[in-house]
Scaffold this motif. Structure first.
Motif, PDB file in Angstrom:
ATOM      1  N   PRO A  24      -0.966   2.805   4.428  1.00 25.67           N
ATOM      2  CA  PRO A  24      -1.867   3.372   3.407  1.00 25.67           C
ATOM      3  C   PRO A  24      -2.008   2.455   2.189  1.00 25.67           C
ATOM      4  N   GLY A  25      -0.900   1.831   1.786  1.00 27.15           N
ATOM      5  CA  GLY A  25      -0.957   0.899   0.663  1.00 27.15           C
ATOM      6  C   GLY A  25      -1.769  -0.333   0.992  1.00 27.15           C
ATOM      7  N   LEU A  26      -1.657  -0.803   2.220  1.00 27.86           N
ATOM      8  CA  LEU A  26      -2.430  -1.968   2.645  1.00 27.86           C
ATOM      9  C   LEU A  26      -3.928  -1.658   2.686  1.00 27.86           C
ATOM     10  N   THR A  27      -4.255  -0.429   3.093  1.00 30.40           N
ATOM     11  CA  THR A  27      -5.655  -0.021   3.100  1.00 30.40           C
ATOM     12  C   THR A  27      -6.220  -0.024   1.680  1.00 30.40           C
ATOM     13  N   ALA A  28      -5.428   0.511   0.753  1.00 23.17           N
ATOM     14  CA  ALA A  28      -5.854   0.513  -0.652  1.00 23.17           C
ATOM     15  C   ALA A  28      -5.999  -0.908  -1.173  1.00 23.17           C
ATOM     16  N   PHE A  29      -5.068  -1.774  -0.772  1.00 23.09           N
ATOM     17  CA  PHE A  29      -5.126  -3.169  -1.200  1.00 23.09           C
ATOM     18  C   PHE A  29      -6.377  -3.848  -0.652  1.00 23.09           C
ATOM     19  N   ARG A  30      -6.691  -3.613   0.589  1.00 22.50           N
ATOM     20  CA  ARG A  30      -7.880  -4.206   1.209  1.00 22.50           C
ATOM     21  C   ARG A  30      -9.143  -3.789   0.484  1.00 22.50           C
ATOM     22  N   ASN A  31      -9.164  -2.544   0.024  1.00 25.98           N
ATOM     23  CA  ASN A  31     -10.365  -2.024  -0.628  1.00 25.98           C
ATOM     24  C   ASN A  31     -10.626  -2.667  -1.992  1.00 25.98           C
ATOM     25  N   ILE A  32      -9.608  -3.324  -2.551  1.00 33.62           N
ATOM     26  CA  ILE A  32      -9.790  -4.026  -3.828  1.00 33.62           C
ATOM     27  C   ILE A  32     -10.959  -5.001  -3.724  1.00 33.62           C
ATOM     28  N   PHE A  33     -11.037  -5.672  -2.599  1.00 34.07           N
ATOM     29  CA  PHE A  33     -11.947  -6.806  -2.463  1.00 34.07           C
ATOM     30  C   PHE A  33     -13.389  -6.416  -2.153  1.00 34.07           C
ATOM     31  N   TRP A  34     -13.641  -5.116  -2.009  1.00 37.73           N
ATOM     32  CA  TRP A  34     -15.026  -4.675  -1.891  1.00 37.73           C
ATOM     33  C   TRP A  34     -15.746  -4.881  -3.214  1.00 37.73           C
ATOM     34  N   ASN A  35     -15.004  -4.745  -4.316  1.00 40.14           N
ATOM     35  CA  ASN A  35     -15.616  -4.873  -5.643  1.00 40.14           C
ATOM     36  C   ASN A  35     -15.162  -6.122  -6.386  1.00 40.14           C
ATOM     37  N   ASN A  36     -13.914  -6.526  -6.167  1.00 37.38           N
ATOM     38  CA  ASN A  36     -13.361  -7.650  -6.934  1.00 37.38           C
ATOM     39  C   ASN A  36     -13.683  -8.975  -6.242  1.00 37.38           C
ATOM     40  N   ARG A  37     -14.323  -9.878  -6.990  1.00 35.43           N
ATOM     41  CA  ARG A  37     -14.691 -11.179  -6.441  1.00 35.43           C
ATOM     42  C   ARG A  37     -14.041 -12.332  -7.233  1.00 35.43           C
ATOM     43  N   THR A  38     -13.092 -11.996  -8.099  1.00 35.55           N
ATOM     44  CA  THR A  38     -12.512 -13.034  -8.955  1.00 35.55           C
ATOM     45  C   THR A  38     -11.120 -13.475  -8.506  1.00 35.55           C
ATOM     46  N   ILE A  39     -10.397 -12.639  -7.754  1.00 29.88           N
ATOM     47  CA  ILE A  39      -9.054 -13.004  -7.298  1.00 29.88           C
ATOM     48  C   ILE A  39      -9.141 -14.162  -6.309  1.00 29.88           C
ATOM     49  N   GLU A  40      -8.393 -15.228  -6.606  1.00 28.57           N
ATOM     50  CA  GLU A  40      -8.431 -16.439  -5.781  1.00 28.57           C
ATOM     51  C   GLU A  40      -7.141 -16.665  -5.001  1.00 28.57           C
ATOM     52  N   LYS A  41      -6.022 -16.121  -5.485  1.00 29.58           N
ATOM     53  CA  LYS A  41      -4.733 -16.357  -4.836  1.00 29.58           C
ATOM     54  C   LYS A  41      -3.957 -15.051  -4.779  1.00 29.58           C
ATOM     55  N   VAL A  42      -3.463 -14.715  -3.575  1.00 33.69           N
ATOM     56  CA  VAL A  42      -2.701 -13.487  -3.356  1.00 33.69           C
ATOM     57  C   VAL A  42      -1.428 -13.821  -2.592  1.00 33.69           C
ATOM     58  N   ASP A  43      -0.305 -13.289  -3.050  1.00 28.97           N
ATOM     59  CA  ASP A  43       0.970 -13.491  -2.366  1.00 28.97           C
ATOM     60  C   ASP A  43       1.511 -12.137  -1.924  1.00 28.97           C
ATOM     61  N   LEU A  44       1.513 -11.905  -0.601  1.00 35.78           N
ATOM     62  CA  LEU A  44       2.052 -10.676  -0.014  1.00 35.78           C
ATOM     63  C   LEU A  44       3.266 -10.967   0.863  1.00 35.78           C
ATOM     64  N   SER A  45       3.915 -12.066   0.627  1.00 37.74           N
ATOM     65  CA  SER A  45       5.029 -12.466   1.483  1.00 37.74           C
ATOM     66  C   SER A  45       6.210 -11.492   1.381  1.00 37.74           C
ATOM     67  N   GLU A  46       6.961 -11.405   2.459  1.00 43.26           N
ATOM     68  CA  GLU A  46       8.187 -10.598   2.549  1.00 43.26           C
ATOM     69  C   GLU A  46       7.936  -9.109   2.302  1.00 43.26           C
ATOM     70  N   ASN A  47       6.810  -8.603   2.796  1.00 48.21           N
ATOM     71  CA  ASN A  47       6.501  -7.189   2.693  1.00 48.21           C
ATOM     72  C   ASN A  47       6.650  -6.458   4.027  1.00 48.21           C
ATOM     73  N   HIS A  48       7.075  -7.165   5.060  1.00 50.22           N
ATOM     74  CA  HIS A  48       7.228  -6.572   6.401  1.00 50.22           C
ATOM     75  C   HIS A  48       5.921  -5.933   6.872  1.00 50.22           C
ATOM     76  N   ILE A  49       4.829  -6.610   6.620  1.00 40.98           N
ATOM     77  CA  ILE A  49       3.528  -6.112   7.058  1.00 40.98           C
ATOM     78  C   ILE A  49       3.442  -6.184   8.575  1.00 40.98           C
ATOM     79  N   PRO A  50       3.112  -5.064   9.232  1.00 36.99           N
ATOM     80  CA  PRO A  50       3.068  -5.054  10.693  1.00 36.99           C
ATOM     81  C   PRO A  50       1.875  -5.819  11.232  1.00 36.99           C
ATOM     82  N   ALA A  51       2.001  -6.269  12.464  1.00 37.92           N
ATOM     83  CA  ALA A  51       0.890  -6.942  13.124  1.00 37.92           C
ATOM     84  C   ALA A  51      -0.226  -5.935  13.409  1.00 37.92           C
ATOM     85  N   VAL A  52      -1.444  -6.410  13.375  1.00 41.40           N
ATOM     86  CA  VAL A  52      -2.586  -5.552  13.662  1.00 41.40           C
ATOM     87  C   VAL A  52      -2.667  -5.337  15.174  1.00 41.40           C
ATOM     88  N   GLU A  53      -2.721  -4.080  15.556  1.00 43.10           N
ATOM     89  CA  GLU A  53      -2.792  -3.771  16.983  1.00 43.10           C
ATOM     90  C   GLU A  53      -4.251  -3.662  17.441  1.00 43.10           C
TER      91      GLU A  53
END
Length: 228
Positions: free
Chosen positions: A199-228
Motif C-alpha cells: 500500500p505504501g509503494l502504491t502511494a509512492f508510485r502515485n507521487i509521480f502522476w503530478n510531481n515532475r521535479t524529483i530527479e533522484k530517489v533512494d529506496l534501497s534496503e526496503n525489502h521491496i518484493p518482486a513484481v509478480e
C-alpha cells in the motif's frame, strides 16, 4: 576548552566540525558556544553526537546569534531534552541557513509540530536530513509526518529531503506521498531502510502522476518484493 582557546586566535575558520566526540556541557563546551556565537566567518558548524543533553539550548542560542551560519549539523540522540523546539526558532529567524542535518535526533510531539511550522515560514533551507529521527511514542512520528506533508504541499525551496530509517509504515507513507505529489521543489528524496509495504509503494508510485521535479530517489534496503 584548550582547543577552543586555540581557535579564538584564528578568525579565518569557516568550517568547524566537532561532531562524534565526548564534549559535555562543561566549561569547555560553554567556551565552544561562545566561539560559535562570535566568529562571523563561520559558515558550516557540525556539533552532533556529543553528550550535551541540557546544554543543547545554549549551543543553539549561539547559532541563533550568528547570522553567518549556512550549514548546521546537529545529528545525535538527545533524549533528555527537546532540541527541536530551539532548532525550530533558528529556522524561523535565520536568513542564510541552507542546510540542516538532524539525523538521529529525538522528536517529541510538540517538537515535531514546531519544526514543521517553522519550515512553513522558512524560505532559505534547501537540504534537510531527518534520517533516523526517533521517539518513544510512535504516534509522535505519525503526527510529524502529517504536518510535514502539509508543509511540502506549499514549500518551494527545499530540494533534498532525507527520511532514512524512520520506520515509515504504509499509513505514514500515504500521508507523506500526498504532500510530495503537490510539491514542486524536491529534487532528491531518500527513503532508505523503512517499513512500508505494497500500500505504501502504491502511494509512492502515485507521487509521480503530478510531481515532475524529483530527479533522484533512494529506496534501497526496503525489502521491496518482486513484481509478480
Amino acid at each position: 576548552k584548550n582547543i577552543v582557546q586555540g581557535l579564538t586566535v584564528n578568525e579565518n575558520i569557516t568550517h568547524l566540525d566537532v561532531s562524534d566526540n565526548q564534549i559535555s556541557w562543561s566549561e569547555g563546551a560553554q567556551s565552544l558556544a561562545q566561539y560559535i556565537k562570535h566568529n562571523r566567518n563561520l559558515r558550516i558548524v557540525e556539533v552532533g553526537a556529543n553528550p550535551l543533553t541540557f546544554g543543547v539550548s545554549d549551543l543553539i542560542e549561539a547559532l541563533k546569534a550568528n547570522p553567518s551560519i549556512q550549514f548546521m549539523g546537529m545529528k545525535g540522540q538527545w533524549p533528555l531534552c527537546d532540541a527541536l523546539k530551539d532548532i525550530s526558532e533558528v529556522l524561523r529567524i535565520h536568513s542564510k541557513l541552507y542546510a540542516l542535518d538532524l539525523e538521529g535526533i529525538f522528536i517529541s510531539q510538540d517538537g515535531g509540530i514546531m519544526l514543521a511550522n517553522a519550515l512553513k515560514v522558512n524560505t532559505t533551507l534547501t537540504y534537510l536530513n531527518l534520517g533516523r529521527i526517533y521517539s518513544y511514542i510512535s504516534s509522535h512520528i505519525s503526527s510529524f509526518i502529517a504536518c510535514l506533508s502539509q508543509v511540502l504541499t506549499d514549500n518551494k525551496t527545499l530540494e533534498v529531503l532525507i527520511l532514512d530509517k524512520i520506520g515509515l509504515n504504509d499509513k505514514q507513507m500515504t500521508s507523506l506521498a500526498h504532500g510530495l505529489s503537490h510539491n514542486s521543489g524536491i529534487r532528491e528524496l531518500s527513503l532508505k531502510r523503512n517499513r512500508f509495504g505494497p500500500p505504501g509503494l502504491t502511494a509512492f508510485r502515485n507521487i509521480f502522476w503530478n510531481n515532475r521535479t524529483i530527479e533522484k530517489v533512494d529506496l534501497s534496503e526496503n525489502h521491496i518484493p518482486a513484481v509478480e
